[in-house]
Scaffold this active site. Structure first.
Site, PDB file in Angstrom:
ATOM      1  N   CYS A  50      -3.920  -6.700  -2.523  1.00  0.00           N
ATOM      2  CA  CYS A  50      -2.865  -5.973  -3.252  1.00  0.00           C
ATOM      3  C   CYS A  50      -1.478  -6.595  -3.125  1.00  0.00           C
ATOM      4  O   CYS A  50      -0.673  -6.508  -4.036  1.00  0.00           O
ATOM      5  CB  CYS A  50      -2.841  -4.504  -2.851  1.00  0.00           C
ATOM      6  SG  CYS A  50      -2.550  -4.208  -1.102  1.00  0.00           S
ATOM      7  N   LYS A  88     -10.780   4.743   4.906  1.00  0.00           N
ATOM      8  CA  LYS A  88      -9.392   4.623   4.456  1.00  0.00           C
ATOM      9  C   LYS A  88      -9.194   5.552   3.280  1.00  0.00           C
ATOM     10  O   LYS A  88      -9.824   5.406   2.232  1.00  0.00           O
ATOM     11  CB  LYS A  88      -9.110   3.173   4.062  1.00  0.00           C
ATOM     12  CG  LYS A  88      -7.696   2.961   3.548  1.00  0.00           C
ATOM     13  CD  LYS A  88      -7.425   1.495   3.283  1.00  0.00           C
ATOM     14  CE  LYS A  88      -6.030   1.294   2.714  1.00  0.00           C
ATOM     15  NZ  LYS A  88      -5.755  -0.116   2.435  1.00  0.00           N
ATOM     16  N   ARG A 131      -4.876   4.210  -6.334  1.00  0.00           N
ATOM     17  CA  ARG A 131      -6.026   3.606  -5.660  1.00  0.00           C
ATOM     18  C   ARG A 131      -7.188   4.581  -5.462  1.00  0.00           C
ATOM     19  O   ARG A 131      -8.082   4.353  -4.661  1.00  0.00           O
ATOM     20  CB  ARG A 131      -5.595   3.063  -4.297  1.00  0.00           C
ATOM     21  CG  ARG A 131      -4.441   2.075  -4.338  1.00  0.00           C
ATOM     22  CD  ARG A 131      -4.500   1.114  -3.162  1.00  0.00           C
ATOM     23  NE  ARG A 131      -3.225   0.486  -2.839  1.00  0.00           N
ATOM     24  CZ  ARG A 131      -2.634  -0.439  -3.573  1.00  0.00           C
ATOM     25  NH1 ARG A 131      -3.175  -0.831  -4.709  1.00  0.00           N
ATOM     26  NH2 ARG A 131      -1.482  -0.965  -3.189  1.00  0.00           N
ATOM     27  N   LYS A 166      -7.975   5.655   8.865  1.00  0.00           N
ATOM     28  CA  LYS A 166      -6.589   5.503   8.427  1.00  0.00           C
ATOM     29  C   LYS A 166      -6.289   6.445   7.273  1.00  0.00           C
ATOM     30  O   LYS A 166      -7.105   6.515   6.350  1.00  0.00           O
ATOM     31  CB  LYS A 166      -6.408   4.054   7.985  1.00  0.00           C
ATOM     32  CG  LYS A 166      -5.093   3.738   7.363  1.00  0.00           C
ATOM     33  CD  LYS A 166      -5.138   2.355   6.799  1.00  0.00           C
ATOM     34  CE  LYS A 166      -3.879   2.170   5.990  1.00  0.00           C
ATOM     35  NZ  LYS A 166      -3.907   1.048   5.138  1.00  0.00           N
ATOM     36  N   TYR A 220       3.691   0.946  14.236  1.00  0.00           N
ATOM     37  CA  TYR A 220       5.007   0.316  14.180  1.00  0.00           C
ATOM     38  C   TYR A 220       5.816   0.654  15.430  1.00  0.00           C
ATOM     39  O   TYR A 220       6.875   0.088  15.657  1.00  0.00           O
ATOM     40  CB  TYR A 220       5.738   0.760  12.896  1.00  0.00           C
ATOM     41  CG  TYR A 220       4.901   0.441  11.675  1.00  0.00           C
ATOM     42  CD1 TYR A 220       4.855  -0.855  11.158  1.00  0.00           C
ATOM     43  CD2 TYR A 220       4.078   1.407  11.087  1.00  0.00           C
ATOM     44  CE1 TYR A 220       4.042  -1.175  10.083  1.00  0.00           C
ATOM     45  CE2 TYR A 220       3.259   1.103  10.006  1.00  0.00           C
ATOM     46  CZ  TYR A 220       3.245  -0.192   9.512  1.00  0.00           C
ATOM     47  OH  TYR A 220       2.428  -0.509   8.457  1.00  0.00           O
TER      48      TYR A 220
HETATM   49  C1  PBG Z   1      -3.551  -2.879   2.018  1.00  0.00           C
HETATM   50  C2  PBG Z   1      -3.037  -1.950   3.045  1.00  0.00           C
HETATM   51  C3  PBG Z   1      -2.232  -0.810   2.920  1.00  0.00           C
HETATM   52  C4  PBG Z   1      -1.951  -0.371   4.211  1.00  0.00           C
HETATM   53  C5  PBG Z   1      -2.600  -1.234   5.084  1.00  0.00           C
HETATM   54  N1  PBG Z   1      -3.289  -2.190   4.348  1.00  0.00           N
HETATM   55  C6  PBG Z   1      -1.630  -0.164   1.732  1.00  0.00           C
HETATM   56  C7  PBG Z   1      -2.436   0.505   0.715  1.00  0.00           C
HETATM   57  O1  PBG Z   1      -3.664   0.617   0.795  1.00  0.00           O
HETATM   58  O2  PBG Z   1      -1.817   0.922  -0.253  1.00  0.00           O
HETATM   59  C8  PBG Z   1      -1.065   0.788   4.582  1.00  0.00           C
HETATM   60  C9  PBG Z   1      -0.435   0.718   5.940  1.00  0.00           C
HETATM   61  C10 PBG Z   1       0.704   1.638   6.133  1.00  0.00           C
HETATM   62  O3  PBG Z   1       1.024   2.515   5.308  1.00  0.00           O
HETATM   63  O4  PBG Z   1       1.362   1.500   7.184  1.00  0.00           O
HETATM   64  N2  PBG Z   1      -4.434  -2.365   1.099  1.00  0.00           N
END
Ligand code: PBG
Length: 323
Positions: A119, A192, A214, A245, A310
């Site tokens: 992405c 996720k 997404r 996540k 973070y």
């Molecule tokens: C890539 C990805 C994302 C995150 C980690 N890898 C963004 C998404 O899926 O839109 C999000 C991490 C975060 O919000 O700290 N696809």
């Protein structure tokens, strides 16, 4: 006789004696966003203390993080230019590949994880190949596999597929083995969710989708049983580590994965979860250190061995101050 649980809460030493959950510095993974240029340090407005860093700067930061106790990092990349096929994701001199080599040279002991997704590199901002307004699964696998192999070639210890394409872990495992990287591990973003909590990340990684969202590939937030199927698939395709996540609003799911799978388990305390704490703290509404530690502890208590956050450096500092 009345039961008196308060006996063991009377002072810090007693509380510490009976404490069930402890965070340690090795639990944390610190994310970095690598961008083109030299001497670039650009703060993300929705993520105070988090920066876009050029390769030279991220190398210095990674080294400083290692000195302060951080043992693992995960890299995201902002490429020079984006295209339909995400060529910056698997270019030999891609931004993450260059950063990985530079960091590996200057901090050999640090564990380097490369986020494996498209992405940040596609012109449309989706995590795979798009045709007719749809994200194509099997066509995307090939590019994800190439990306992982090139990250391994650059020296990543672990690749972390996050695109939520079906079969991505198996495709990546095959590609790694075929290119001689059988020792490169896979940390699968197995569970996720399509979450509003990724908002600030999309500013940091400049990866917001140009059209749509997404939801056709990331999971529907109300589903927990489906998460077990996702975890099972990634496990059977060869994931070494499973991830859930976001973290805090999915602690129930994290616990379910913990109870069913015996591989190491990671949880990603994502950008929006970080931003909420930061914003309230900046307003003086909460005590940032307390809320940070309580939050990270809850993630470990629910079953995570590994926490991507973070706050890694601040948490390590707070742990040291508490002893
Ligand atoms: C890539 C990805 C994302 C995150 C980690 N890898 C963004 C998404 O899926 O839109 C999000 C991490 C975060 O919000 O700290 N696809």
């Amino acid at each position: 006789m009345i039961h008196r649980p308060r006996r063991l809460r009377r002072n810090n030493a007693l509380r510490s004696l009976v404490r069930e959950t402890r965070l340690t510095p090795d639990n944390f993974v610190l994310p970095f966003f690598v961008c083109p240029g030299n001497a670039v340090r650009r703060e993300i407005s929705s993520m105070p203390d988090v920066f876009n860093l050029s390769v030279d700067e991220v190398t210095k930061e990674a080294s400083a993080a290692y000195d302060s106790g951080v043992r693992s990092i995960i890299l995201f990349g902002l490429p020079e230019s984006k295209d339909e096929l995400a060529s910056g994701a698997y270019a030999e001199d891609g931004i993450v590949q260059r950063a990985t080599r530079a960091i590996r040279r200057s901090v050999p002991e640090l564990i380097i994880i490369a986020d494996t997704c498209l992405c940040e590199y596609t012109s449309h901002g989706h995590c795979g190949v798009v045709r007719g307004g749809e994200v194509l699964n099997d066509e995307s696998l090939e590019l994800l596999a190439r990306t992982a192999a090139s990250q391994a070639a650059a020296g990543a210890d672990i690749v972390a597929p996050s695109a939520m394409m079906d079969g991505q872990v198996g495709a990546i495992r095959d590609a790694l083995d075929e290119s001689g990287f059988e020792n490169t591990a896979i940390m699968a973003y197995a569970v996720k969710y399509a979450s509003g909590f990724y908002g600030p990340f999309r500013e940091a990684a400049q990866s917001a989708p140009e059209f749509g969202d997404r939801r056709a590939y990331q999971m529907d937030p109300p589903n927990a049983r489906e998460a077990m199927r996702e975890a099972e698939l990634d496990y059977s395709e060869g994931a070494d580590i499973l991830m859930v996540k976001p973290a805090t609003v999915y602690l129930d799911v994290l616990k379910m994965v913990r109870d069913r799978f015996d591989v190491p388990l990671a949880a990603y305390h994502v950008s929006g979860e970080y931003a909420l704490i930061k914003a309230a703290a900046q307003k003086g509404w909460i005590d940032e250190d307390r809320v940070m530690m309580e939050t990270l502890t809850s993630i470990k208590r629910a079953g995570a061995d590994i926490i991507l956050t973070y706050y890694a450096r601040e948490a390590i500092r707070a742990l040291a101050a508490a002893t």
